[in-house]
Write a protein that holds these residues in place. Sequence first.
Motif, PDB file in Angstrom:
ATOM      1  N   ILE A 104     -17.290   9.552  12.171  1.00 34.66           N
ATOM      2  CA  ILE A 104     -15.932   9.590  12.722  1.00 34.66           C
ATOM      3  C   ILE A 104     -14.951   9.029  11.693  1.00 34.66           C
ATOM      4  N   VAL A 105     -13.713   9.513  11.766  1.00 30.32           N
ATOM      5  CA  VAL A 105     -12.658   8.973  10.914  1.00 30.32           C
ATOM      6  C   VAL A 105     -11.983   7.832  11.664  1.00 30.32           C
ATOM      7  N   ASN A 106     -11.758   6.722  10.976  1.00 34.37           N
ATOM      8  CA  ASN A 106     -11.053   5.587  11.573  1.00 34.37           C
ATOM      9  C   ASN A 106      -9.585   5.635  11.163  1.00 34.37           C
ATOM     10  N   GLY A 107      -8.708   5.677  12.148  1.00 32.49           N
ATOM     11  CA  GLY A 107      -7.277   5.746  11.840  1.00 32.49           C
ATOM     12  C   GLY A 107      -6.734   7.137  12.140  1.00 32.49           C
ATOM     13  N   ASP A 108      -5.436   7.177  12.437  1.00 31.29           N
ATOM     14  CA  ASP A 108      -4.780   8.417  12.843  1.00 31.29           C
ATOM     15  C   ASP A 108      -4.731   9.408  11.684  1.00 31.29           C
ATOM     16  N   ARG A 109      -5.400  10.530  11.827  1.00 33.20           N
ATOM     17  CA  ARG A 109      -5.510  11.493  10.725  1.00 33.20           C
ATOM     18  C   ARG A 109      -4.172  12.143  10.399  1.00 33.20           C
ATOM     19  N   ASP A 110      -3.237  12.103  11.356  1.00 31.09           N
ATOM     20  CA  ASP A 110      -1.926  12.729  11.110  1.00 31.09           C
ATOM     21  C   ASP A 110      -0.860  11.724  10.680  1.00 31.09           C
ATOM     22  N   ASN A 111      -1.210  10.472  10.622  1.00 28.93           N
ATOM     23  CA  ASN A 111      -0.199   9.451  10.319  1.00 28.93           C
ATOM     24  C   ASN A 111      -0.805   8.430   9.367  1.00 28.93           C
ATOM     25  N   ARG A 112      -1.090   8.903   8.155  1.00 27.31           N
ATOM     26  CA  ARG A 112      -1.858   8.086   7.215  1.00 27.31           C
ATOM     27  C   ARG A 112      -1.308   8.229   5.809  1.00 27.31           C
ATOM     28  N   LEU A 113      -1.666   7.263   4.961  1.00 26.07           N
ATOM     29  CA  LEU A 113      -1.426   7.418   3.529  1.00 26.07           C
ATOM     30  C   LEU A 113      -2.184   8.653   3.045  1.00 26.07           C
ATOM     31  N   ASP A 167      14.825  -6.577   5.997  1.00 30.71           N
ATOM     32  CA  ASP A 167      15.435  -7.699   5.280  1.00 30.71           C
ATOM     33  C   ASP A 167      14.607  -8.115   4.080  1.00 30.71           C
ATOM     34  N   LEU A 168      13.286  -8.047   4.256  1.00 31.67           N
ATOM     35  CA  LEU A 168      12.374  -8.573   3.242  1.00 31.67           C
ATOM     36  C   LEU A 168      11.219  -7.593   3.084  1.00 31.67           C
ATOM     37  N   LEU A 169      10.855  -7.295   1.843  1.00 30.31           N
ATOM     38  CA  LEU A 169       9.779  -6.327   1.614  1.00 30.31           C
ATOM     39  C   LEU A 169       8.959  -6.775   0.404  1.00 30.31           C
ATOM     40  N   SER A 170       7.631  -6.720   0.569  1.00 30.74           N
ATOM     41  CA  SER A 170       6.730  -7.220  -0.475  1.00 30.74           C
ATOM     42  C   SER A 170       6.003  -6.076  -1.162  1.00 30.74           C
ATOM     43  N   ILE A 171       5.933  -6.142  -2.505  1.00 33.13           N
ATOM     44  CA  ILE A 171       5.132  -5.172  -3.254  1.00 33.13           C
ATOM     45  C   ILE A 171       4.269  -5.899  -4.283  1.00 33.13           C
ATOM     46  N   SER A 172       3.266  -5.184  -4.773  1.00 33.26           N
ATOM     47  CA  SER A 172       2.313  -5.762  -5.724  1.00 33.26           C
ATOM     48  C   SER A 172       2.106  -4.797  -6.878  1.00 33.26           C
ATOM     49  N   GLY A 173       2.082  -5.318  -8.100  1.00 34.36           N
ATOM     50  CA  GLY A 173       1.964  -4.464  -9.280  1.00 34.36           C
ATOM     51  C   GLY A 173       0.644  -3.718  -9.376  1.00 34.36           C
ATOM     52  N   HIS A 174      -0.459  -4.433  -9.095  1.00 28.91           N
ATOM     53  CA  HIS A 174      -1.756  -3.812  -9.411  1.00 28.91           C
ATOM     54  C   HIS A 174      -2.160  -2.706  -8.444  1.00 28.91           C
ATOM     55  N   LYS A 175      -1.377  -2.503  -7.385  1.00 28.49           N
ATOM     56  CA  LYS A 175      -1.659  -1.358  -6.510  1.00 28.49           C
ATOM     57  C   LYS A 175      -0.960  -0.098  -7.005  1.00 28.49           C
ATOM     58  N   GLN A 217       0.814  -1.222   0.000  1.00 27.89           N
ATOM     59  CA  GLN A 217       0.000   0.000   0.000  1.00 27.89           C
ATOM     60  C   GLN A 217       0.843   1.266   0.000  1.00 27.89           C
ATOM     61  N   ILE A 218       2.061   1.185   0.503  1.00 26.60           N
ATOM     62  CA  ILE A 218       2.833   2.411   0.694  1.00 26.60           C
ATOM     63  C   ILE A 218       3.598   2.813  -0.567  1.00 26.60           C
ATOM     64  N   MET A 219       3.907   1.844  -1.412  1.00 24.94           N
ATOM     65  CA  MET A 219       4.762   2.138  -2.552  1.00 24.94           C
ATOM     66  C   MET A 219       4.118   3.200  -3.454  1.00 24.94           C
ATOM     67  N   GLY A 220       4.913   4.171  -3.839  1.00 22.22           N
ATOM     68  CA  GLY A 220       4.426   5.231  -4.705  1.00 22.22           C
ATOM     69  C   GLY A 220       3.699   6.332  -3.969  1.00 22.22           C
ATOM     70  N   LYS A 221       3.533   6.176  -2.656  1.00 23.02           N
ATOM     71  CA  LYS A 221       2.804   7.196  -1.897  1.00 23.02           C
ATOM     72  C   LYS A 221       3.704   7.882  -0.890  1.00 23.02           C
ATOM     73  N   VAL A 222       4.645   7.111  -0.345  1.00 23.60           N
ATOM     74  CA  VAL A 222       5.605   7.639   0.630  1.00 23.60           C
ATOM     75  C   VAL A 222       6.988   7.182   0.137  1.00 23.60           C
ATOM     76  N   LEU A 244       7.267   5.148 -12.741  1.00 23.02           N
ATOM     77  CA  LEU A 244       6.256   6.210 -12.679  1.00 23.02           C
ATOM     78  C   LEU A 244       5.903   6.546 -11.228  1.00 23.02           C
ATOM     79  N   SER A 245       5.899   5.528 -10.375  1.00 21.21           N
ATOM     80  CA  SER A 245       5.481   5.766  -8.986  1.00 21.21           C
ATOM     81  C   SER A 245       6.431   6.748  -8.304  1.00 21.21           C
TER      82      SER A 245
END
Lengths: 284, 385
Positions: free
Chosen positions: B282-291, B194-202, B179-184, B252-253
């Motif tokens: 209400i918003v679910n999740g930290d509004r200051d620490n989000r994608l 050591d290990l990191l997973s990414i997905s093309g269609h996101k 979820q984070i790739m291309g956004k942060v 591109l990301s």
Amino acid sequence: MAWNYSELVKQHFFQPKNVGRVENADGTGDVGSIACGDALSLTIAVDKNTDIITDAKFQTFGCGSAIAASSMLTEMIKGKTLDEALKVSNADIAKALGGLPPEKMHCSVMGREALEAAVNNYRGITPEAHDEEEGRVICTCFGVTEGKLRHVIAENDLRTLEDITNYTKAGGGCGACIDELEILLEEHLQQKPHTPTPTAARQPLTNLQRISLIQELLDHEVRPILQEDAGDLELVDIDGLRVTIRMVGQCSGCRAAGLTTKWIEDKLREIVDPAIELHVKEDL
Amino acid sequence: MKRVYADNNATTQVAPEVLDAMMPYLTEKYGNPSSMHEFGGQVGKVIEDAREKVALALGAQNATEIVFLSCGTESDNTAIRSALATKKDRRKIVTTRVEHPAVLTLCRHLEREGYQVRYLPVDRQGNLNLDDLRDAMDDQVAVVSIMAANNETGVLYPVAEAARIAHQHGALFHTDAVQIMGKVPLNLQETDIDLLSISGHKIHAPKGIGALYIRRGSRFRPMILGGHQERGRRGGTENVPGIVALGKAAELSLQHIDDEQTRVRALRDRLETALLRIPNSIVNGDRDNRLPGTLNISFEFVEGEAMLLMLDQVGICASSGSACTSGTLEPSHVLRALGVPFSFAHGSLRFSFGRYNNDADVDHIIETLPPIIERLREISPFKPA
């Protein structure tokens, strides 16, 4: 996941009938809760002289099918007497909607429960007295009682744990009640409440009645047991009192096949007609 | 009817540039990179080119640290299984309660195989307390797997710091970063991951392609055995068009991170401000620490699936964590981990914006959603006080 809703479900969801509350309602049925994810409040007006439901309205918190089932329920019971209305089963509601996805059958059960609760409320049967009948809570996640489970299992002839969860939600949360659900299911499967009444208590059967009774007996009583052992049978022909079947799967060629066919013949003779003759067609 | 696609955390549109880049490998350049002839050999070169691009986007030290495989789920499974296989004397796994099913389902399965799994809690804002991780660590932990950003709430997790803690105890660290790739911005060289997973269609590549970053020098055990593809780390003939697409999408990301952090964030914030005017929301999740593009918002007294059906009618694609949409009978495990009250959890909606969203999309949602909620609240027996 996208649900495959029938056109009627969509119609009753997007343009629900009878939304709101009947003013000065004669009966109110509140079921479900916000925590469970769906809740229905049904209000009815009843003609005191005729017992006819003259008006019915609902308010529902829930998904598309919960709202559609509530809307359909109000349409189905308006104009009926209380006793007629109580004959509306959850299966009837689902059928009137053109069917519901299996995972959504509990929405129709909720409709049926609200109806019962509203009628009980009108008739002065207190929720407490009703609760006692319901027995203890088996599924604590969704507050499903033993009474409700027994009733829904029997009425819908549920055959698997998945069915029970789809119809009542029980077992769909933490899963701690699965063992108890298994016991209730087992009891139902053994009791076989669908056992047709033996011939003695019946009028002589017409040909058509006999055929449908034989089919019902084979489908509900015999085949499920064969299927447990990965076997099955096919009904080949019914000619008067001569019933021809073919054994398939593990049953075909099974060394105990003779015993099995004898047991089936005994059942047919007991339930349908003592003169039944069972023939087994061998595979070529 | 105008279609507003606001479900980019579920999947994204293939970028036209990506489609152009992969097209030749679906048509005339169909050679097998393992072949001896030049027709196949030239395809092998484009795979290495794509590997460079992905490595660059992740801030990896070396392109050989990237292994292509089929999807994010395969990447997560491969990473965790490999970590366990290379730390045979250790029998514990530490993860969180809010992971994607790609990790959670595997962990539950591993429990049945005899591993002990510790699921770290999150607080009401969805944040992780690293002291909980420190408490969970001992010399029996083989691998720590913590997602970089949550798919439902968008909450970000301090994976660089968590990786340091894991290493202090001799454990490997894996993160699901789909979820984070291309956004942060990511810079793996500077971390202990050591290990990191990414997905093309996101990230605007097609479905069916993913990658696993394996830090150089780490031991690794492949999950899929076969030919020598990917230096023996993932058997099976390469999904060449997918790999080319992922390379282009990664490139591109990098170029679009600024756009995500500014324009896309502004779209999300404008929608959030407008929707919070609806009573009992209400918003679910930290509004200051989000994608930047994710908004998870709940409306009391209405149910998520009902809202989604009505949104669908007006062309809006979003998702929900309600019971009726989670495929189970309970609201999403993420919202439950946050302790979102049931009355709100059933009425949650997730909007996730990306590269192709614009102000008109936000306007359409702001115009159509409030009346939908009003209508469903009229039908509902529960009302705002």
